[in-house]
Design an enzyme around this catalytic site. Structure first.
Site, PDB file in Angstrom:
ATOM      1  N   ASP A  52       0.850  -1.201   0.000  1.00  0.00           N
ATOM      2  CA  ASP A  52       0.000   0.000   0.000  1.00  0.00           C
ATOM      3  C   ASP A  52       0.879   1.242   0.000  1.00  0.00           C
ATOM      4  O   ASP A  52       0.638   2.209  -0.736  1.00  0.00           O
ATOM      5  CB  ASP A  52      -0.904   0.043   1.236  1.00  0.00           C
ATOM      6  CG  ASP A  52      -1.905  -1.106   1.285  1.00  0.00           C
ATOM      7  OD1 ASP A  52      -1.451  -2.264   1.297  1.00  0.00           O
ATOM      8  OD2 ASP A  52      -3.121  -0.857   1.308  1.00  0.00           O
ATOM      9  N   GLN A 127       5.070  -8.574   1.316  1.00  0.00           N
ATOM     10  CA  GLN A 127       4.059  -8.351   0.256  1.00  0.00           C
ATOM     11  C   GLN A 127       4.769  -8.006  -1.054  1.00  0.00           C
ATOM     12  O   GLN A 127       5.967  -7.706  -1.069  1.00  0.00           O
ATOM     13  CB  GLN A 127       3.133  -7.192   0.651  1.00  0.00           C
ATOM     14  CG  GLN A 127       1.987  -7.589   1.567  1.00  0.00           C
ATOM     15  CD  GLN A 127       1.005  -6.456   1.786  1.00  0.00           C
ATOM     16  OE1 GLN A 127       1.399  -5.304   1.836  1.00  0.00           O
ATOM     17  NE2 GLN A 127      -0.267  -6.782   1.944  1.00  0.00           N
ATOM     18  N   ASP A 192      -5.552 -11.959  -0.734  1.00  0.00           N
ATOM     19  CA  ASP A 192      -5.702 -12.928   0.351  1.00  0.00           C
ATOM     20  C   ASP A 192      -6.614 -14.136   0.094  1.00  0.00           C
ATOM     21  O   ASP A 192      -6.190 -15.266   0.217  1.00  0.00           O
ATOM     22  CB  ASP A 192      -6.204 -12.209   1.606  1.00  0.00           C
ATOM     23  CG  ASP A 192      -5.400 -10.944   1.897  1.00  0.00           C
ATOM     24  OD1 ASP A 192      -4.425 -10.667   1.185  1.00  0.00           O
ATOM     25  OD2 ASP A 192      -5.745 -10.228   2.852  1.00  0.00           O
ATOM     26  N   ARG A 226     -15.739  -9.994   3.155  1.00  0.00           N
ATOM     27  CA  ARG A 226     -14.435 -10.324   3.760  1.00  0.00           C
ATOM     28  C   ARG A 226     -14.223 -11.845   3.720  1.00  0.00           C
ATOM     29  O   ARG A 226     -15.147 -12.603   3.474  1.00  0.00           O
ATOM     30  CB  ARG A 226     -14.413  -9.835   5.225  1.00  0.00           C
ATOM     31  CG  ARG A 226     -14.501  -8.325   5.404  1.00  0.00           C
ATOM     32  CD  ARG A 226     -13.200  -7.606   5.135  1.00  0.00           C
ATOM     33  NE  ARG A 226     -12.098  -8.149   5.891  1.00  0.00           N
ATOM     34  CZ  ARG A 226     -10.815  -7.803   5.684  1.00  0.00           C
ATOM     35  NH1 ARG A 226     -10.506  -6.909   4.757  1.00  0.00           N
ATOM     36  NH2 ARG A 226      -9.853  -8.343   6.395  1.00  0.00           N
ATOM     37  N   TYR A 385     -14.302  -9.708  -1.778  1.00  0.00           N
ATOM     38  CA  TYR A 385     -12.875  -9.394  -1.649  1.00  0.00           C
ATOM     39  C   TYR A 385     -12.085  -9.728  -2.918  1.00  0.00           C
ATOM     40  O   TYR A 385     -12.322  -9.110  -3.951  1.00  0.00           O
ATOM     41  CB  TYR A 385     -12.398 -10.178  -0.432  1.00  0.00           C
ATOM     42  CG  TYR A 385     -11.297  -9.584   0.404  1.00  0.00           C
ATOM     43  CD1 TYR A 385     -11.144  -8.228   0.592  1.00  0.00           C
ATOM     44  CD2 TYR A 385     -10.395 -10.436   1.046  1.00  0.00           C
ATOM     45  CE1 TYR A 385     -10.134  -7.733   1.390  1.00  0.00           C
ATOM     46  CE2 TYR A 385      -9.387  -9.951   1.857  1.00  0.00           C
ATOM     47  CZ  TYR A 385      -9.260  -8.599   2.024  1.00  0.00           C
ATOM     48  OH  TYR A 385      -8.259  -8.124   2.816  1.00  0.00           O
ATOM     49  N   GLU A 429     -12.249   0.484  -1.378  1.00  0.00           N
ATOM     50  CA  GLU A 429     -11.165  -0.492  -1.489  1.00  0.00           C
ATOM     51  C   GLU A 429     -11.380  -1.342  -2.757  1.00  0.00           C
ATOM     52  O   GLU A 429     -10.453  -1.606  -3.500  1.00  0.00           O
ATOM     53  CB  GLU A 429     -11.202  -1.367  -0.228  1.00  0.00           C
ATOM     54  CG  GLU A 429     -10.026  -2.286  -0.041  1.00  0.00           C
ATOM     55  CD  GLU A 429     -10.173  -3.128   1.229  1.00  0.00           C
ATOM     56  OE1 GLU A 429     -11.226  -3.061   1.904  1.00  0.00           O
ATOM     57  OE2 GLU A 429      -9.215  -3.872   1.531  1.00  0.00           O
TER      58      GLU A 429
HETATM   59  C1  9WN Z   1      -4.031  -8.424   5.437  1.00  0.00           C
HETATM   60  C2  9WN Z   1      -4.176  -3.219   3.335  1.00  0.00           C
HETATM   61  C3  9WN Z   1      -4.213  -4.677   2.951  1.00  0.00           C
HETATM   62  C4  9WN Z   1      -3.747  -4.924   1.501  1.00  0.00           C
HETATM   63  C5  9WN Z   1      -4.014  -6.352   1.043  1.00  0.00           C
HETATM   64  C6  9WN Z   1      -5.490  -6.679   1.290  1.00  0.00           C
HETATM   65  C7  9WN Z   1      -5.829  -6.477   2.770  1.00  0.00           C
HETATM   66  C8  9WN Z   1      -5.080  -7.385   4.990  1.00  0.00           C
HETATM   67  C9  9WN Z   1      -6.413  -7.718   5.642  1.00  0.00           C
HETATM   68  O1  9WN Z   1      -5.562  -5.145   3.147  1.00  0.00           O
HETATM   69  O2  9WN Z   1      -5.116  -7.444   3.528  1.00  0.00           O
HETATM   70  O3  9WN Z   1      -2.771  -8.047   4.978  1.00  0.00           O
HETATM   71  O4  9WN Z   1      -6.498  -7.549   6.872  1.00  0.00           O
HETATM   72  O5  9WN Z   1      -7.342  -8.141   4.965  1.00  0.00           O
HETATM   73  O6  9WN Z   1      -5.791  -7.967   0.881  1.00  0.00           O
HETATM   74  O7  9WN Z   1      -3.696  -6.496  -0.313  1.00  0.00           O
HETATM   75  O8  9WN Z   1      -2.373  -4.675   1.419  1.00  0.00           O
HETATM   76  O9  9WN Z   1      -4.878  -2.452   2.396  1.00  0.00           O
END
Ligand code: 9WN
Length: 467
Positions: A52, A127, A192, A226, A385, A429
Site C-alpha cells: 500500500d 508483500q 488474500d 471479507r 474481496y 477499497e
Molecule cells: C491483510 C491493506 C491490505 C492490503 C491487502 C489486502 C488487505 C489485509 C487484511 O488489506 O489485507 O494483509 O487484513 O485483509 O488484501 O492487499 O495490502 O490495504
C-alpha cells in the site's frame, strides 16, 4: 512511460470534474497521513502496509516529492536484517481493538535474530515488491530541478535497502533458483482469499486456536465482503507455524504446508528489478550490482514463461509441495503483462483472454475492468474481496503495464473506466463488478493514490481546491 497526451486535460468540463476528483484524492491521503507514513485506510487498516505504501508514494509523488520519499523511507526503517520488508508496521498508537491480528500477535516474531528493533512491531510476512517502481516514479514525477535533486538524494539513500530487499527475494524466497518467488501465506500475495489459494488452504490442518475477534467484520456492511471464518482460522494457523519456525526461511521451507510460487508477486519483482536497474544507474552503483539485478530479472522472465497454460491462456501459480500448477482463472494470470518482454504472439494470446467474457469483455460488467477473479471461474463471487470485485490498484498496475507494452488504447480504457468508477462510487477499497457498488473500506489510501497519479493535474491547483 507516461503518455504525453494524458498530461493534457481535454475539455473544460472534464477538467473541472478531474480537478475535483484529484482534490478529493489528496484530501483522503491527507486525512490518513500519520506524519511520516500513511494508514492504508482510516479504520479497517490503521497501520502501515508494505505494498500500500508503495502505491501511496506513487500518488504522493504528484503532490510532494519529500513526503513521497518519506513514505518509503519510513517503511524501510523497519526492514529486517535479512532484507525482508515486513508486510505491516504496527502503529503503536492504534488502539489494540482496532485491527486483528495486531502488534501483540506478532510480537514474538521480534525474537527472530533478523527482526528489526521494536517497538514498533512488524509482521514477519512480506508483500509484493512495488517499492522500487514507486521510488523511480518519485524521480520521474519531479517537476523541477529542486525536486529532481531531492529525488536523486532519496534514491541514493534507498538504493542499498531496495537492493537488500530484492536480494532476499531472489535467494531466501527462491532456493530452487527458479526465478519465481515462494510465498508462505495468502497475505503475502496481497490477494488474500483469491481462489488461487483454495486447494492448498484446504489441506492446511488447523490445530488448537484460542478464540479470536473478527475485528475486520465491524468495518464492512456485509460479512460476505471479507474472508470467511474458516479462511481466518487457516491464516492464523499459518502465522503460528511461521512463528514456530522462528521466521527462519530455511526452517519454513522444510515443513510449511503452504509454499506457493506466486506469478503476480514474481512479475512485479521483474518490473521492480528493471526499476532498480535504472536507480542503480542514477546513483552510480557498481557494475556487479547491475549484473546481479539484470540476472535476477532475466531468470524471473524465464521462470514466468514456464507458467504459461496454453489451455486457459493464462499464467498459473505453482504449488511447490505438490509440484503442480494451480488451475484457477484470476487476475494474477495476466501477471506477465507487468513483467513485460512477451513475444507479440504470447502478448496477443494473453490479450485475447483479457478482452474475452472471462475478463474485461464480459457483457454483464458495469465497466470493462478486470474482475479480481474471472466471472467464468466456478469460485467467482462478485462481493467477496479477491474472489470477484474490481480493485482500482489492480487497474493501475495493468494500465501501467499496457502502456509499457505499447497497448495505449486498452490502457486508456482502463484508466478512464477506473476514474469513472471512483467518480461514481467513491474511493472504495474494491467494487462489485456488475453494479459498481463500492465495497470494503471507504477512503482507501491506495485508491486515492492511483487517482492522483492518473490525473497528473497541477499539484498547486489540487491543493487550492482541497483547502
Ligand atoms: C491483510 C491493506 C491490505 C492490503 C491487502 C489486502 C488487505 C489485509 C487484511 O488489506 O489485507 O494483509 O487484513 O485483509 O488484501 O492487499 O495490502 O490495504
Amino acid at each position: 512511460m507516461i503518455p504525453t497526451d494524458d498530461r493534457v486535460l481535454r475539455t473544460e468540463t472534464t477538467l473541472g470534474a478531474e480537478v475535483h476528483l484529484a482534490a478529493r484524492a489528496a484530501e483522503i491521503l491527507r486525512n490518513n497521513d500519520m506524519g511520516a507514513w500513511t494508514k492504508a485506510a482510516p479504520d479497517l487498516y490503521p497501520h502501515q502496509w508494505s505494498w500500500d505504501s508503495a502505491f501511496i508514494a506513487i500518488g504522493l509523488s504528484r503532490l510532494d516529492t519529500r513526503r513521497a520519499a518519506r513514505e518509503l523511507l519510513t517503511l524501510f526503517e523497519h526492514q529486517w536484517k535479512n532484507g525482508k520488508v515486513p508486510h505491516i508496521v504496527f502503529n503503536p498508537e492504534a488502539p489494540p481493538e482496532s485491527y486483528f491480528p495486531g502488534a501483540e500477535h506478532w510480537a514474538c516474531a521480534a525474537a527472530s535474530p533478523d527482526a528489526p528493533n521494536s517497538p514498533p512491531y512488524t509482521s514477519c510476512l512480506c508483500q509484493p515488491p512495488v517499492h522500487a517502481i514507486a521510488a523511480l516514479r518519485i524521480l520521474e514525477s519531479a517537476a523541477d530541478e529542486g525536486e529532481r535533486a531531492e529525488a536523486s538524494a532519496f534514491l541514493r539513500e534507498i538504493y542499498p535497502k531496495l537492493f537488500g530487499w530484492h536480494r532476499y527475494l531472489a535467494t531466501a524466497r527462491d532456493p530452487e533458483g527458479s526465478g519465481l518467488v515462494t510465498i508462505y501465506h495468502p497475505w503475502e500475495s496481497g490477494t488474500d482469499n483469491s481462489p488461487r489459494w483454495d486447494e492448498a488452504m484446504a489441506t492446511v490442518e488447523v490445530g488448537d486456536l484460542s478464540p479470536y475477534p473478527r475485528r475486520d467484520l465491524g468495518h464492512v456492511d456485509d460479512p460476505a465482503e471479507r474472508p470467511t471464518d474458516a479462511d481466518y482460522d487457516r491464516y492464523l494457523w499459518l502465522v503460528r507455524l511461521i512463528k514456530g519456525a522462528a521466521c527462519d526461511d530455511g526452517a519454513i521451507y522444510k515443513s510449511h504446508p503452504f509454499l506457493m510460487k506466486d506469478v503476480l508477486f514474481s512479475a512485479i519483482l521483474v518490473a521492480a528489478n528493471e526499476a532498480l536497474l535504472e536507480i542503480a544507474r542514477v546513483v552510480g552503483a557498481p557494475d556487479w550490482d547491475r549484473e546481479l539485478i539484470a540476472g535476477w530479472a532475466r531468470r524471473s522472465r524465464e521462470g514466468l514463461d514456464a507458467c504459461w497454460d496454453a489451455d486457459l491462456r493464462l499464467y498459473l501459480d505453482y504449488d511447490v509441495r505438490i509440484g503442480r500448477p494451480i488451475r484457477s482463472r484470476t487476475i494474477a494470470g495476466f501477471a506477465p503483462l507487468i513483467s513485460g518482454g512477451l513475444t507479440e504472439e504470447r502478448l496477443g494470446e494473453l490479450l485475447l483472454t483479457f478482452d474475452s467474457p472471462d475478463s474485461t469483455g464480459n457483457a454483464m460488467l458495469r465497466r470493462p475492468l478486470p474482475p479480481s477473479t474471472s466471472p467464468g471461474e466456478k469460485r467467482f463471487h462478485p462481493r467477496s474481496y479477491w474472489r470477484g470485485p474490481v480493485w482500482p490498484v489492480m487497474g493501475w498496475l495493468l494500465w501501467w503495464s499496457l502502456e509499457r507494452a505499447g497497448k495505449s488504447e486498452r490502457a486508456s480504457k482502463i484508466r478512464q473506466a477506473s476514474l469513472d468508477q471512483i467518480a461514481e462510487g467513491g474511493f472504495a477499497e474494491y467494487f462489485e463488478p456488475f453494479t459498481g457498488e463500492p465495497l470494503g473500506s471507504p477512503d482507501q489510501s491506495w485508491s486515492a493514490a492511483v487517482v492522483l497519479d492518473w490525473l497528473l493535474v497541477d499539484p498547486a491547483r489540487v491543493e487550492a481546491q482541497a483547502a
